[in-house]
Write a protein that holds these residues in place. Sequence first.
Motif, PDB file in Angstrom:
ATOM      1  N   HIS A  20      -2.107  -1.246  -6.568  1.00 50.68           N
ATOM      2  CA  HIS A  20      -2.339   0.183  -6.338  1.00 50.68           C
ATOM      3  C   HIS A  20      -3.806   0.452  -5.977  1.00 50.68           C
ATOM      4  O   HIS A  20      -4.107   1.172  -5.011  1.00 50.68           O
ATOM      5  CB  HIS A  20      -1.918   0.949  -7.605  1.00 50.68           C
ATOM      6  CG  HIS A  20      -2.454   2.333  -7.706  1.00 50.68           C
ATOM      7  ND1 HIS A  20      -2.976   2.847  -8.860  1.00 50.68           N
ATOM      8  CD2 HIS A  20      -2.567   3.315  -6.783  1.00 50.68           C
ATOM      9  CE1 HIS A  20      -3.386   4.080  -8.641  1.00 50.68           C
ATOM     10  NE2 HIS A  20      -3.141   4.383  -7.406  1.00 50.68           N
ATOM     11  N   LEU A  77      -4.563  -0.635  -2.503  1.00 49.34           N
ATOM     12  CA  LEU A  77      -4.060   0.323  -1.506  1.00 49.34           C
ATOM     13  C   LEU A  77      -5.013   1.515  -1.382  1.00 49.34           C
ATOM     14  O   LEU A  77      -5.311   1.984  -0.280  1.00 49.34           O
ATOM     15  CB  LEU A  77      -2.661   0.814  -1.894  1.00 49.34           C
ATOM     16  CG  LEU A  77      -1.530  -0.188  -1.697  1.00 49.34           C
ATOM     17  CD1 LEU A  77      -0.219   0.378  -2.220  1.00 49.34           C
ATOM     18  CD2 LEU A  77      -1.379  -0.546  -0.222  1.00 49.34           C
ATOM     19  N   LEU A  78      -5.481   1.991  -2.539  1.00 51.75           N
ATOM     20  CA  LEU A  78      -6.438   3.101  -2.519  1.00 51.75           C
ATOM     21  C   LEU A  78      -7.706   2.702  -1.764  1.00 51.75           C
ATOM     22  O   LEU A  78      -8.232   3.469  -0.954  1.00 51.75           O
ATOM     23  CB  LEU A  78      -6.819   3.508  -3.947  1.00 51.75           C
ATOM     24  CG  LEU A  78      -5.797   4.269  -4.773  1.00 51.75           C
ATOM     25  CD1 LEU A  78      -6.406   4.675  -6.108  1.00 51.75           C
ATOM     26  CD2 LEU A  78      -5.312   5.500  -4.035  1.00 51.75           C
ATOM     27  N   SER A 135      -6.771   9.602  -7.712  1.00 51.06           N
ATOM     28  CA  SER A 135      -6.499   8.762  -6.544  1.00 51.06           C
ATOM     29  C   SER A 135      -6.998   9.422  -5.262  1.00 51.06           C
ATOM     30  O   SER A 135      -7.562   8.758  -4.384  1.00 51.06           O
ATOM     31  CB  SER A 135      -5.000   8.502  -6.421  1.00 51.06           C
ATOM     32  OG  SER A 135      -4.535   7.925  -7.607  1.00 51.06           O
ATOM     33  N   LYS A 136      -6.785  10.743  -5.197  1.00 54.99           N
ATOM     34  CA  LYS A 136      -7.231  11.467  -3.993  1.00 54.99           C
ATOM     35  C   LYS A 136      -8.750  11.418  -3.888  1.00 54.99           C
ATOM     36  O   LYS A 136      -9.311  11.310  -2.794  1.00 54.99           O
ATOM     37  CB  LYS A 136      -6.739  12.918  -4.047  1.00 54.99           C
ATOM     38  CG  LYS A 136      -5.233  13.010  -3.869  1.00 54.99           C
ATOM     39  CD  LYS A 136      -4.689  14.345  -4.266  1.00 54.99           C
ATOM     40  CE  LYS A 136      -3.162  14.271  -4.349  1.00 54.99           C
ATOM     41  NZ  LYS A 136      -2.586  15.280  -5.210  1.00 54.99           N
ATOM     42  N   VAL A 167      -9.902   8.098  -2.481  1.00 55.20           N
ATOM     43  CA  VAL A 167      -9.659   7.983  -1.039  1.00 55.20           C
ATOM     44  C   VAL A 167     -10.655   8.839  -0.251  1.00 55.20           C
ATOM     45  O   VAL A 167     -11.218   8.392   0.745  1.00 55.20           O
ATOM     46  CB  VAL A 167      -8.198   8.393  -0.703  1.00 55.20           C
ATOM     47  CG1 VAL A 167      -7.987   8.464   0.799  1.00 55.20           C
ATOM     48  CG2 VAL A 167      -7.221   7.406  -1.322  1.00 55.20           C
ATOM     49  N   LEU A 200     -10.411   2.979   5.455  1.00 52.80           N
ATOM     50  CA  LEU A 200      -9.953   3.473   6.763  1.00 52.80           C
ATOM     51  C   LEU A 200     -10.489   4.877   7.032  1.00 52.80           C
ATOM     52  O   LEU A 200     -11.006   5.166   8.120  1.00 52.80           O
ATOM     53  CB  LEU A 200      -8.416   3.493   6.810  1.00 52.80           C
ATOM     54  CG  LEU A 200      -7.744   2.141   6.983  1.00 52.80           C
ATOM     55  CD1 LEU A 200      -6.229   2.284   6.899  1.00 52.80           C
ATOM     56  CD2 LEU A 200      -8.130   1.517   8.325  1.00 52.80           C
ATOM     57  N   LEU A 201     -10.395   5.737   6.035  1.00 54.01           N
ATOM     58  CA  LEU A 201     -10.882   7.107   6.190  1.00 54.01           C
ATOM     59  C   LEU A 201     -12.394   7.126   6.400  1.00 54.01           C
ATOM     60  O   LEU A 201     -12.921   7.891   7.230  1.00 54.01           O
ATOM     61  CB  LEU A 201     -10.501   7.932   4.952  1.00 54.01           C
ATOM     62  CG  LEU A 201     -10.750   9.437   5.049  1.00 54.01           C
ATOM     63  CD1 LEU A 201      -9.910  10.063   6.159  1.00 54.01           C
ATOM     64  CD2 LEU A 201     -10.426  10.127   3.728  1.00 54.01           C
ATOM     65  N   LEU A 210      -8.032   0.414   0.512  1.00 51.29           N
ATOM     66  CA  LEU A 210      -7.731   0.282   1.941  1.00 51.29           C
ATOM     67  C   LEU A 210      -7.745   1.640   2.634  1.00 51.29           C
ATOM     68  O   LEU A 210      -8.371   1.825   3.692  1.00 51.29           O
ATOM     69  CB  LEU A 210      -6.361  -0.394   2.101  1.00 51.29           C
ATOM     70  CG  LEU A 210      -5.933  -0.723   3.512  1.00 51.29           C
ATOM     71  CD1 LEU A 210      -6.828  -1.803   4.099  1.00 51.29           C
ATOM     72  CD2 LEU A 210      -4.481  -1.186   3.545  1.00 51.29           C
ATOM     73  N   LEU A 211      -7.049   2.607   2.003  1.00 51.85           N
ATOM     74  CA  LEU A 211      -7.003   3.957   2.589  1.00 51.85           C
ATOM     75  C   LEU A 211      -8.398   4.563   2.659  1.00 51.85           C
ATOM     76  O   LEU A 211      -8.776   5.190   3.650  1.00 51.85           O
ATOM     77  CB  LEU A 211      -6.103   4.861   1.728  1.00 51.85           C
ATOM     78  CG  LEU A 211      -4.612   4.628   1.856  1.00 51.85           C
ATOM     79  CD1 LEU A 211      -3.862   5.516   0.875  1.00 51.85           C
ATOM     80  CD2 LEU A 211      -4.145   4.916   3.267  1.00 51.85           C
ATOM     81  N   SER A 212      -9.153   4.342   1.589  1.00 51.73           N
ATOM     82  CA  SER A 212     -10.491   4.907   1.527  1.00 51.73           C
ATOM     83  C   SER A 212     -11.387   4.321   2.616  1.00 51.73           C
ATOM     84  O   SER A 212     -12.137   5.052   3.280  1.00 51.73           O
ATOM     85  CB  SER A 212     -11.085   4.631   0.140  1.00 51.73           C
ATOM     86  OG  SER A 212     -12.309   5.256   0.004  1.00 51.73           O
TER      87      SER A 212
END
Lengths: 285, 302
Positions: free
Chosen positions: A122, A125-126, A21-22, A25, A132-133, A128-130
């Motif tokens: 899930h 969400l990953l 997951s990390k 992202v 954004l980063l 989305l975070l990715s």
Amino acid sequence: MNGLLVAIKSELFVALRTFASKLIVAAPALIAAAQLLLVKLTEAGQQARDSLLGGSGFEQSVANNAYGFFVDGLSTGLTMLGLLLVAQGAYSFSYERDIGSIRHSLIRRVSRSSVLTAKLVHLHLLALLSVLLLLITSYLLSGMLWEYGAIAEDGFELISEQEIREEIWLGLRLALVPLPAAIAFGLLISVSAQSATQAVTTALGITLAIDIFKGLLGDMANYLYASFQPSLIDQSYLQSVSRIVRGYSDVLIDDSVLQLNMWVPFPALLLFFAAGLFIVQRRKI
Amino acid sequence: MPALSVTGLKKNYGSFSVLDDLNLQIEKGSIHGLVGLNGSGKTTTIECILGLQAFNSGSITALGQSPKQLHLTKGKLVAIFDSPSLHPNLTVRQCLQHALLLCEKPTRSAPDVEKLLGVSRFSDFKIKNLSLGNKRRTSIAQALLGDPEFVVLDEPFNGLDAEGVDDVLELISTLNRDHGTTFLLSSHQLPYLEQICSHIAILHQGKISHSDTISNLLGSTQTTLQIKTPEIEAASKVLEKIPGVELLSIDADGYLNISISDSDSIAINQALVENKIPVAELILKRASLAGLFREITSGDAR
């Protein structure tokens, strides 16, 4: 509903404690950052060579606008993110079935459909975070290495910063719309395959095959969700935005293609997810 | 209402029939062993019961729910499989915390079950770095975080050392006695099952051929005595006169096999000595689950 919440919590619990997951992202942002730094290094080398050869110090103020590099970073990151999401979607269910951990969830608290829905949530969400980063990294790094500004020629502003931002926002939206379908496609392969290895290789193989063959399909490719996401053979609108924000005026985009870009991925998402739910109810776990 | 009711279960793999009209009832509060030869369909039966694979026909109800709806029991039914079924990249503690999320009302804390199963000192170890025995202990610990009413265990003793087996047997016994937890254990370790189970079901040729309490099952089997003597004929004549003794056979090694359902080995030995018949060996073979199982499945080993 309670079962779905439990399934989502369970997914997130494992995601926060595992490497995959990390990676999803962080990797797109890292690859975009690496690309921007390499371009800057190459550019610096080119400028040094020009000055040694007595070059005129020609300023490529238009081509060197940071917005162009920002869009390139986004395009590269989203290409990687698309592939990672397909691979992770394919891996998620099949891997947990391989190791048997999914059995505990199914027997104790959650239905098969809840497990699959939780994985869909899930992965979103990953994603989305990715994204954004990726946005933050590309924007900041492009601003540090180049300068943001309007497109001007001979002191005359061709495209204002506001217009550039609007184009980038449109390109980004159009590039993001196919990602949910890509996730659902990965999950469909995941519930259908016999093992995690088979799932990942099949999902990536099909995705790359679509990428290669979409050029041969002509206008038919506009009905494929994958045609609109940044990819190795990129036909996404983001590719055109990269040229627009560098001041190229030869970019002609058919409005009907943009409409197809906006709406084709949704039925694909629903179709893949419904097929995934159908299969997961029937298969041995 | 029984904890588990299986009626007319049929399961085919292609044209191969694994389970054919299987019927099984497990009463609440019992410890039910399921035994069968390799490939007899024990794991398939358990997977059908747990809703992990579809079956061709029949009906299954566990704690009042069909296999596809087992999640509605909200953790009252748990299962422990022959493979540990844990996330290899989580630590023991994280695995237990993850399992807590799946418990509606946890009755034990993660440290408590770690202590109970003897994995406290491994709590920060990743599952992938544990021995098979400790993975199994963690898997059992995970199942016991809630207060399950019905526990299904598939080959629970695999990979456990002697101490681990004793711990698991003790745990099953305690949970059954103190909490009335029902157990279904599938295993090849017949002596352990004989030690712990109240009931045994023997799966043979796709059906439950025998299912009863251990005492009832073993009551129908003979205790046999093997006698080695140079005077077999004389010994046979003496033994024929003793009530409850039945001559069974004389095998190739020269052993006289007799059944002694109503007699005991002391009386037989005494009778032989009194008649001056020399006895080289006297071997008592008590009725056992292993003996009964061999008797039922003999000639059908696959």
